[in-house]
Design a protein around this motif. Structure first.
Motif, PDB file in Angstrom:
ATOM      1  N   SER A 138      11.788  50.459   1.692  1.00  0.00           N
ATOM      2  CA  SER A 138      10.646  51.537   0.701  1.00  0.00           C
ATOM      3  C   SER A 138      11.566  51.921  -0.803  1.00  0.00           C
TER       4      SER A 138
ATOM      5  N   VAL B  54       7.002  39.173   3.765  1.00  0.00           N
ATOM      6  CA  VAL B  54       8.072  39.207   4.969  1.00  0.00           C
ATOM      7  C   VAL B  54       8.888  37.786   4.304  1.00  0.00           C
TER       8      VAL B  54
ATOM      9  N   SER C  50       7.295  47.964  -0.979  1.00  0.00           N
ATOM     10  CA  SER C  50       8.101  48.083  -0.402  1.00  0.00           C
ATOM     11  C   SER C  50       8.227  46.731   0.255  1.00  0.00           C
TER      12      SER C  50
ATOM     13  N   THR D 152       9.899  43.183   3.158  1.00  0.00           N
ATOM     14  CA  THR D 152      10.299  43.702   4.637  1.00  0.00           C
ATOM     15  C   THR D 152      10.608  42.448   4.126  1.00  0.00           C
TER      16      THR D 152
ATOM     17  N   THR E 241       3.713  43.490   7.756  1.00  0.00           N
ATOM     18  CA  THR E 241       4.243  44.521   7.842  1.00  0.00           C
ATOM     19  C   THR E 241       2.951  45.747   7.132  1.00  0.00           C
TER      20      THR E 241
ATOM     21  N   GLN F 126      13.289  46.828   7.144  1.00  0.00           N
ATOM     22  CA  GLN F 126      11.741  47.110   5.619  1.00  0.00           C
ATOM     23  C   GLN F 126      12.812  48.425   4.747  1.00  0.00           C
TER      24      GLN F 126
ATOM     25  N   ALA G  63       3.724  43.742   1.304  1.00  0.00           N
ATOM     26  CA  ALA G  63       4.732  44.235   1.655  1.00  0.00           C
ATOM     27  C   ALA G  63       4.864  42.901   2.187  1.00  0.00           C
TER      28      ALA G  63
END
Length: 284
Positions: A206, A161, A234, A236, A168, A204, A159
């Motif tokens: 996914s 960010v 995924s 975020t 995350t 988020q 993930a």
């Protein structure tokens, strides 16, 4: 009555003028010849300067037989030739007159001594900066390409960010029942929900049911991500006030906004444009 020449024929030839005593008519100067031809053609100095690109000051100087502003004999001959053609005069006689009045053309430089001097002159070469720059650019491009390729071939399940947000959960692919499919990502834990910052909006995205193209922008319209999420990947995103999303295949996407799962029934293949703020989960 006399036979022979008449008295008038026998008079002395004292009154006959010697041809050598007749003064030679002065030759028209180069500048005057050019000025007269220009005037006869109905042209001004400005017209000649515009047509020949010779500066007005130089045209005036040449017409006044002042060749010093030309910068040398070579340039003076060139200007005379150019001005003569512009006023429809044959430049050859004017060039000959200039050479006669200013010492003629310089003697040509012997070819052999010049060749010898050039041959024995040591050659000095400076550093080839162009080649160095090209090599540096190629090296940088190669390094960037290798880095991108390395990052793309690694685990896409990590993930990311935006805006330096809190990390995350990372998703790792786990084998299924032998068919190579990955298992769906479990719902976030209570600790993960509590970790969502209250002063920011956290979204988020996914890809749990397949792959989907997504685009994410912050409140100012700056692009945070634009690309394809493969199944199991995924992303975020965080912003101080708002996240704008475009989902290419909303049916394949599961969303968590501010730590809470979005229960919207997105259809497979549907394109969704969504906006989330700090007060959500409510679709904006």
């Amino acid at each position: 009555m006399s036979i022979g020449n008449s008295p008038e024929d026998e008079r002395p030839f004292d009154d006959v003028t010697d041809v050598s005593d007749v003064p030679e008519k002065p030759r028209t100067s180069i500048g005057r010849a050019l000025r007269q031809a220009r005037t006869a053609a109905g042209l001004t100095v400005d017209d000649i300067s515009t047509a020949t690109r010779v500066r007005i000051a130089i045209v005036h100087a040449i017409e006044a037989d002042d060749f010093a502003p030309c910068g040398g004999d070579v340039y003076a001959r060139g200007h005379i030739r150019t001005l003569a053609k512009a006023v429809h005069l044959d430049p050859a006689p004017l060039i000959e007159q200039y050479d006669a009045e200013h010492g003629g053309r310089p003697a040509p430089t012997p070819a052999a001594p010049l060749f010898e001097a050039e041959r024995i002159r040591p050659e000095r070469r400076g550093p080839n900066w162009t080649a160095a720059m090209v090599a540096a650019i190629v090296a940088v491009v190669g390094f960037v390409g290798f880095t991108v390729f390395k990052g793309g071939s690694g685990s896409g399940a990590e993930a990311q960010v935006a805006e330096g947000a809190t990390p995350t959960q990372s998703r790792s692919a786990s084998p299924g029942d032998g068919d190579g499919k990955t298992s769906p990502k479990p719902d976030p834990t209570e600790s993960a929900i509590a970790a969502a910052p209250q002063d920011k909006v956290t979204v988020q995205v996914s890809a749990v049911n397949g792959r989907s193209w997504i685009s994410a922008k912050d409140h100012s319209g700056r692009l945070l991500f634009d690309g394809l999420l493969k199944q199991g990947d995924s992303k975020t995103f965080q912003d101080s006030s708002k996240i704008n999303l475009v989902l290419g295949d909303a049916g394949a996407i599961q969303l968590y906004v501010n730590g809470k799962k979005i229960e919207d029934d997105f259809q497979p293949g549907a394109v969704e444009r969504l906006t989330y703020t700090k007060g959500d989960p409510q679709v904006g």
